[in-house]
Design an enzyme around this catalytic site. Structure first.
Site, PDB file in Angstrom:
ATOM      1  N   GLU A  31      -6.094  -7.152   4.393  1.00 16.11           N
ATOM      2  CA  GLU A  31      -6.524  -7.859   5.689  1.00 16.11           C
ATOM      3  C   GLU A  31      -7.342  -8.882   5.362  1.00 16.11           C
ATOM      4  OE1 GLU A  31      -6.304  -4.122   8.744  1.00 16.11           O
ATOM      5  OE2 GLU A  31      -8.120  -4.688   7.719  1.00 16.11           O
TER       6      GLU A  31
ATOM      7  N   ASN B 174      -9.767  -4.382   5.142  1.00 12.05           N
ATOM      8  CA  ASN B 174      -9.344  -4.021   4.283  1.00 12.05           C
ATOM      9  C   ASN B 174      -9.058  -4.768   3.222  1.00 12.05           C
ATOM     10  OD1 ASN B 174      -6.530  -4.655   4.730  1.00 12.05           O
ATOM     11  ND2 ASN B 174      -6.262  -2.630   5.250  1.00 12.05           N
TER      12      ASN B 174
ATOM     13  N   ASP C 116     -11.458   3.918  10.449  1.00 12.31           N
ATOM     14  CA  ASP C 116     -11.913   4.151  11.583  1.00 12.31           C
ATOM     15  C   ASP C 116     -13.349   4.743  11.490  1.00 12.31           C
ATOM     16  OD1 ASP C 116      -9.111   2.941  13.038  1.00 12.31           O
ATOM     17  OD2 ASP C 116      -9.044   5.411  13.517  1.00 12.31           O
TER      18      ASP C 116
HETATM   19  N1  LIG Z   1      -8.416   7.427  -2.845  1.00 12.53           N
HETATM   20  C1  LIG Z   1      -9.714   6.660  -2.915  1.00 12.53           C
HETATM   21  N2  LIG Z   1     -11.117   8.332  -2.717  1.00 12.53           N
HETATM   22  C2  LIG Z   1     -11.819   7.628  -2.109  1.00 12.53           C
HETATM   23  N3  LIG Z   1     -12.816   6.802  -0.580  1.00 12.53           N
HETATM   24  C3  LIG Z   1     -11.130   6.468  -0.466  1.00 12.53           C
HETATM   25  C4  LIG Z   1     -10.174   6.646  -0.981  1.00 12.53           C
HETATM   26  N4  LIG Z   1      -9.653   5.758  -0.112  1.00 12.53           N
HETATM   27  C5  LIG Z   1     -10.175   5.398   0.831  1.00 12.53           C
HETATM   28  N5  LIG Z   1     -11.181   5.852   0.834  1.00 12.53           N
HETATM   29  C6  LIG Z   1     -12.645   5.406   1.709  1.00 12.53           C
HETATM   30  O1  LIG Z   1     -12.175   5.353   2.175  1.00 12.53           O
HETATM   31  C7  LIG Z   1     -12.269   3.389   2.909  1.00 12.53           C
HETATM   32  C8  LIG Z   1     -11.836   3.467   3.770  1.00 12.53           C
HETATM   33  O2  LIG Z   1      -9.859   2.916   3.336  1.00 12.53           O
HETATM   34  P1  LIG Z   1      -9.426   1.612   3.332  1.00 12.53           P
HETATM   35  O3  LIG Z   1      -9.318   0.141   2.853  1.00 12.53           O
HETATM   36  O4  LIG Z   1      -8.102   2.013   2.737  1.00 12.53           O
HETATM   37  O5  LIG Z   1      -9.215   1.511   4.394  1.00 12.53           O
HETATM   38  P2  LIG Z   1      -8.347   0.710   6.222  1.00 12.53           P
HETATM   39  O6  LIG Z   1      -6.576   0.239   5.193  1.00 12.53           O
HETATM   40  O7  LIG Z   1      -8.581  -0.041   6.954  1.00 12.53           O
HETATM   41  O8  LIG Z   1      -8.097   2.564   5.912  1.00 12.53           O
HETATM   42  P3  LIG Z   1      -6.860   2.781   7.925  1.00 12.53           P
HETATM   43  O9  LIG Z   1      -5.527   2.900   6.896  1.00 12.53           O
HETATM   44  O10 LIG Z   1      -7.770   3.666   8.485  1.00 12.53           O
HETATM   45  O11 LIG Z   1      -6.360   1.362   8.217  1.00 12.53           O
HETATM   46  C9  LIG Z   1     -12.375   3.135   1.525  1.00 12.53           C
HETATM   47  O12 LIG Z   1     -13.479   2.364   2.456  1.00 12.53           O
HETATM   48  C10 LIG Z   1     -13.233   4.350   0.591  1.00 12.53           C
HETATM   49  O13 LIG Z   1     -14.962   4.537   1.470  1.00 12.53           O
HETATM   50 MG   LIG Z   2      -7.915  -0.381   8.863  1.00  9.22          MG
END
Ligand SMILES: Nc1ncnc2c1ncn2[C@@H]1O[C@H](COP(=O)(O)OP(=O)(O)OP(=O)(O)O)[C@@H](O)[C@H]1O
Ligand SMILES: [Mg+2]
Length: 321
Positions: free
Chosen positions: A203, A200, A270
């Site tokens: 990271e 993300n 995930d």
């Molecule tokens: N507010 C939002 N509206 C629409 N889609 C979203 C939103 N937040 C996250 N997403 C979708 O989810 C994907 C992954 O979100 P994020 O980048 O927050 O991943 P992450 O931090 O790895 O999540 P996790 O909490 O599972 O570790 C984004 O690329 C997008 O496709």
């Molecule tokens: Mg993650």
């Protein structure tokens, strides 16, 4: 994009990583404790979910892929719980039960319509040499049956075992099997030569030691990191801003999200790696698979709690755009 979701049934994917039990204790509060100024929760029910790498496997199974998982857990009640949940969800388990390990469990105390407390039982532990050799020899036996491998690193130790991640990646590459990594931490040396890593934004900032602000910077730094670690693809998930995919093609791809009601973003990462790997394994380009993964993640953030995407939900969201 030409995608037939029933093709997922032909795809066999192995998840390796940190598995855990997500436990929810649901109760009601009617009084404050006479012992300390805290509410007394009277429990009504207890529910369990597959967490960490288990949730990645659950997403794959839920869209119809043949799904296997390889992980380590303790010789304990929570370990039995994992085994049962995997089998109920038709996930083939290559779980290693070991006395020296503890099954990671996160218990949420839920009352007054909110989470009051979370209790984590975990021990960050790498594998002893014998266990590592056992896991790798098992993997060598079964590797050829898979279309893709996902490494789900939650930083609990399995994938930090010296040389294990490097050995898994080189085994996959030697057999032409794509290997996808959901990373943890700033030491990405172990992910070198993976097919795709899916950090993300936070990271990516961490590994690049930068504070990325503009999309121009995001693209430049993605490219730098991708080359530094010899990755074919780097997919940065950007929360509500969507995704950025860089790889061996002329221009990077920025994928926006569609505005939607967000309840719970946990587990979106995930869903992204599961749908991406599943899509690529049935022959979609990385660009198309990333767009499908973005839509799938958009659905799960609209659900309460960590829940996987289902095949029907994916079908619906693909047909509506
Ligand atoms: N507010 C939002 N509206 C629409 N889609 C979203 C939103 N937040 C996250 N997403 C979708 O989810 C994907 C992954 O979100 P994020 O980048 O927050 O991943 P992450 O931090 O790895 O999540 P996790 O909490 O599972 O570790 C984004 O690329 C997008 O496709
Ligand atoms: Mg993650």
């Amino acid at each position: 994009m030409n995608i037939n979701l029933s093709d997922f049934a032909k795809s066999k994917i192995l998840v390796i990583g940190d598995i855990m039990v997500d436990c929810y204790l649901w109760g009601k509060v009617e009084r404050i404790s006479p012992e300390a100024p805290v509410p007394i929760v009277q429990t009504l029910k207890r529910t369990y979910m597959l967490g960490g790498a288990g949730n990645v496997a659950l997403n794959l199974a839920s869209i119809g892929c043949q799904t296997d998982i390889m992980a380590i857990c303790g010789n304990d009640k929570a370990g039995d719980q994992l085994k049962q949940m995997l089998s109920e969800n038709l996930i083939t388990s290559h779980l290693i039960f070991n006395d020296a390990h503890l099954t990671i469990t996160k218990t949420r105390i839920m009352a007054l319509e909110q989470q009051l407390l979370r209790i984590d039982e975990e021990r960050i532990q790498t594998l002893q040499v014998g266990l590592k050799e056992y896991l790798l020899s098992k993997l060598r036996e079964i590797i050829l049956s898979y279309n893709a491998v996902i490494l789900s690193d939650y930083g609990k130790g399995l994938l930090k075992t010296p040389d294990i991640t490097e050995s898994i990646i080189s085994l996959c590459r030697a057999n032409n099997i794509s290997v996808f990594v959901d990373p943890k931490g700033k030491d990405w040396g172990r992910y070198k030569y993976a097919t795709c890593v899916t950090p993300n934004s936070a990271e990516l900032n961490l590994v690049a030691n930068e504070n990325i602000e503009s999309e121009k910077e995001l693209i430049e730094i993605s490219e730098r990191i991708r080359k530094e670690y010899s990755l074919d693809w780097l997919l940065v998930t950007r929360g509500s801003k969507g995704m950025c995919l860089t790889g061996e093609f002329p221009s990077p791809l920025l994928i926006p999200t569609q505005a939607r009601q967000v309840y719970d973003v946990s587990g979106a990462g995930d869903t992204v790696i599961s749908v991406l790997a599943a899509g690529v394994s049935i022959g979609l380009s990385f660009q198309d698979a990333a767009m499908v993964a973005n839509k799938a993640a958009g659905v799960v953030v609209g659900k309460v709690g960590t829940q996987p995407i289902t095949k029907d939900e994916l079908e619906a969201v693909l047909n509506h755009s």
